[in-house]
Design an enzyme around this catalytic site. Structure first.
Site, PDB file in Angstrom:
ATOM      1  N   GLN A 100       1.003  -1.110   0.045  1.00 49.36           N
ATOM      2  CA  GLN A 100      -0.084  -0.079  -0.149  1.00 49.36           C
ATOM      3  C   GLN A 100       0.836   1.266  -0.039  1.00 49.36           C
ATOM      4  O   GLN A 100       0.451   2.315  -0.454  1.00 49.36           O
ATOM      5  CB  GLN A 100      -0.966   0.049   1.194  1.00 49.36           C
ATOM      6  CG  GLN A 100      -1.995  -0.888   1.190  1.00 49.36           C
ATOM      7  CD  GLN A 100      -3.087  -0.829   2.259  1.00 49.36           C
ATOM      8  OE1 GLN A 100      -2.724  -0.866   3.243  1.00 49.36           O
ATOM      9  NE2 GLN A 100      -4.280  -0.930   1.962  1.00 49.36           N
ATOM     10  N   HIS A 282     -11.948  -0.244   8.313  1.00 47.15           N
ATOM     11  CA  HIS A 282     -10.529   0.055   7.971  1.00 47.15           C
ATOM     12  C   HIS A 282     -10.459   0.211   6.461  1.00 47.15           C
ATOM     13  O   HIS A 282      -9.710   0.847   5.933  1.00 47.15           O
ATOM     14  CB  HIS A 282     -10.136  -1.426   8.160  1.00 47.15           C
ATOM     15  CG  HIS A 282     -10.197  -2.223   9.645  1.00 47.15           C
ATOM     16  ND1 HIS A 282      -9.738  -1.265  10.495  1.00 47.15           N
ATOM     17  CD2 HIS A 282     -10.744  -3.176  10.062  1.00 47.15           C
ATOM     18  CE1 HIS A 282      -9.902  -1.972  11.574  1.00 47.15           C
ATOM     19  NE2 HIS A 282     -10.768  -3.196  11.453  1.00 47.15           N
ATOM     20  N   LEU A 283     -11.528  -0.227   5.637  1.00 47.05           N
ATOM     21  CA  LEU A 283     -11.583   0.364   4.249  1.00 47.05           C
ATOM     22  C   LEU A 283     -11.598   1.895   4.424  1.00 47.05           C
ATOM     23  O   LEU A 283     -10.910   2.702   3.332  1.00 47.05           O
ATOM     24  CB  LEU A 283     -12.563  -0.476   3.392  1.00 47.05           C
ATOM     25  CG  LEU A 283     -12.462   0.108   1.826  1.00 47.05           C
ATOM     26  CD1 LEU A 283     -11.329  -0.085   1.221  1.00 47.05           C
ATOM     27  CD2 LEU A 283     -13.681  -0.475   1.270  1.00 47.05           C
ATOM     28  N   ALA A 284     -12.450   2.524   5.151  1.00 40.52           N
ATOM     29  CA  ALA A 284     -12.573   3.875   5.142  1.00 40.52           C
ATOM     30  C   ALA A 284     -11.427   4.889   5.346  1.00 40.52           C
ATOM     31  O   ALA A 284     -10.914   5.684   4.761  1.00 40.52           O
ATOM     32  CB  ALA A 284     -13.702   4.180   6.475  1.00 40.52           C
ATOM     33  N   ASP A 285     -10.332   4.310   6.444  1.00 43.85           N
ATOM     34  CA  ASP A 285      -8.978   4.612   6.644  1.00 43.85           C
ATOM     35  C   ASP A 285      -8.339   4.562   5.262  1.00 43.85           C
ATOM     36  O   ASP A 285      -7.553   5.738   4.942  1.00 43.85           O
ATOM     37  CB  ASP A 285      -8.094   3.861   7.662  1.00 43.85           C
ATOM     38  CG  ASP A 285      -8.887   3.981   8.986  1.00 43.85           C
ATOM     39  OD1 ASP A 285      -9.748   4.546   9.159  1.00 43.85           O
ATOM     40  OD2 ASP A 285      -8.582   2.882   9.815  1.00 43.85           O
ATOM     41  N   GLN A 286      -8.386   3.749   4.379  1.00 46.29           N
ATOM     42  CA  GLN A 286      -7.562   3.494   3.254  1.00 46.29           C
ATOM     43  C   GLN A 286      -8.209   3.992   2.087  1.00 46.29           C
ATOM     44  O   GLN A 286      -7.306   4.246   0.858  1.00 46.29           O
ATOM     45  CB  GLN A 286      -7.202   2.013   3.107  1.00 46.29           C
ATOM     46  CG  GLN A 286      -6.382   1.310   4.433  1.00 46.29           C
ATOM     47  CD  GLN A 286      -6.538  -0.251   4.457  1.00 46.29           C
ATOM     48  OE1 GLN A 286      -6.964  -0.756   3.350  1.00 46.29           O
ATOM     49  NE2 GLN A 286      -6.764  -0.608   5.754  1.00 46.29           N
ATOM     50  N   HIS A 307      -7.581   6.647  13.419  1.00 43.01           N
ATOM     51  CA  HIS A 307      -6.628   6.516  12.343  1.00 43.01           C
ATOM     52  C   HIS A 307      -7.151   7.115  11.144  1.00 43.01           C
ATOM     53  O   HIS A 307      -6.333   8.054  10.399  1.00 43.01           O
ATOM     54  CB  HIS A 307      -6.782   5.125  11.803  1.00 43.01           C
ATOM     55  CG  HIS A 307      -5.666   4.220  12.610  1.00 43.01           C
ATOM     56  ND1 HIS A 307      -5.841   2.754  12.796  1.00 43.01           N
ATOM     57  CD2 HIS A 307      -4.523   4.458  12.914  1.00 43.01           C
ATOM     58  CE1 HIS A 307      -4.904   2.459  13.400  1.00 43.01           C
ATOM     59  NE2 HIS A 307      -4.040   3.241  13.503  1.00 43.01           N
TER      60      HIS A 307
END
Length: 339
Positions: A100, A282-286, A307
């Site tokens: 990433q 977790h996808l929201a962070d990324q 995060h």
């Protein structure tokens, strides 16, 4: 070269990885102080050094301070070069986090790249290889990124030894997307990955998930990892809606009962299913970084994590965007990235 000063004490390794990615994409150098200052083991660990080394390699960068335990790093990017790369953490450090880090820079190149990454593929505190392949990269395809991940060998904490392969195609212009309607629920499936451990552990995890999520036997599977480099256990739940697949993971821990691992995972899945939100925490962070590079976008998610907040503040230092969020319901937030 333009340089900016960054403070890393507000977060963990994600802030460093985001800074490395954005530095390669913008040509802006940075000095980060107080890296992971509030963590039990402050400073750079081996997997962070692998990410720094990977960024420096693909971006022909000058780096000062890349040492184990260092809390200050200076990074001056050069020109990003597409090609074939191999990066190894030497531990169970996450291969997915290294990928990433360099992915945004490589998709901006005018030629494809191929990567071999060695280390951990399924461990706590990092997205699993399954998450990247089934959730993260498909979401990026909506934005205009053509990248793929294949898992050659599983790597669990603490032995590591995993191998993943990634391909990255030139992306061209990214699209501004909105993720706010995941569509009809199509299926839920659970998989218990077992490496050099009794299959009874996985069966107990699956029994809890089956009861909590109402899964039939056909939707649950025990998978033994071969070759077994070391003991490891990860249980995955894939929630497939018409417009999105969300992947959740729970990891076995020494001294923690299998039922507890599965209960925690089931609670996370149930919160997502009960919420009116498109993407998980977790996808929201990324999603913030690719959306910011695209110049805008929006999504709904279950929560605004620390995060996400710290990542948003760092992104705004590199790019001319504004990231905001507004709560819509008890477990639903709308996050917007605007020019």
């Amino acid at each position: 070269m333009e340089m900016i000063e960054l403070d890393g004490q507000a977060g963990g390794g994600q802030l460093l990885r985001t800074a490395l990615s954005l530095s390669l994409c913008t040509g802006i150098g940075f000095t980060m102080q107080h890296i992971r200052a509030k963590r039990p083991r402050p400073g750079l660990l081996r997997q962070h050094l692998t990410a720094v080394g990977a960024a420096a390699t693909v971006g022909q960068a000058r780096v000062d301070g890349a040492e184990l335990g260092a809390t200050t790093l200076r990074f001056e990017p050069g020109s990003v070069v597409a090609g074939e790369y191999r990066f190894a953490t030497g531990t169970a450090g996450s291969t997915t986090l290294v990928l990433q880090t360099v992915l945004p820079a490589l998709w901006r190149c005018d030629a494809p790249s191929r990567l071999r990454l060695e280390g951990g593929t399924h461990n706590p505190m990092a997205p699993s290889a399954d998450f990247l392949a089934d959730t993260y990269l498909p979401a990026l395809r909506h934005i205009g990124v053509d990248a793929a991940l294949t898992l050659e060998k599983h790597g669990f904490y603490p032995a590591g030894g995993g191998v993943v392969h990634a391909t990255v195609e030139p992306a061209g212009s990214l699209r501004q997307c909105t993720f706010d309607a995941r569509g009809e629920l199509l299926s839920i499936e659970a998989v218990a990955l077992m490496s050099a451990l009794s299959g009874s552990i996985g069966r107990r995890e699956l029994a809890v998930l089956g009861e909590r999520l109402g899964l039939p036997e056909a939707a649950m599977r025990l998978q033994r990892v071969q070759p077994a480099i070391g003991p490891g256990n990860t249980v995955l739940v894939r929630v497939r809606h018409a417009g999105h697949v969300e992947t959740f993971a729970g990891h076995g821990e020494r001294g923690v009962m299998a039922e507890q691992i599965a209960e925690r995972l089931a609670n996370e899945v149930r919160e997502y299913l009960d919420a009116d939100a498109h993407v998980g925490e977790h996808l929201a962070d990324q999603l913030l970084l690719p959306m910011a590079l695209a110049g805008g976008g929006a999504f709904t998610t279950t929560t605004v994590s620390d995060h996400l907040r710290s990542n948003a503040a760092l992104i705004e230092k590199f790019l001319p965007v504004e990231i905001a969020w507004q709560q819509q319901a008890a477990h639903s937030w709308r996050v917007t990235v605007s020019p």
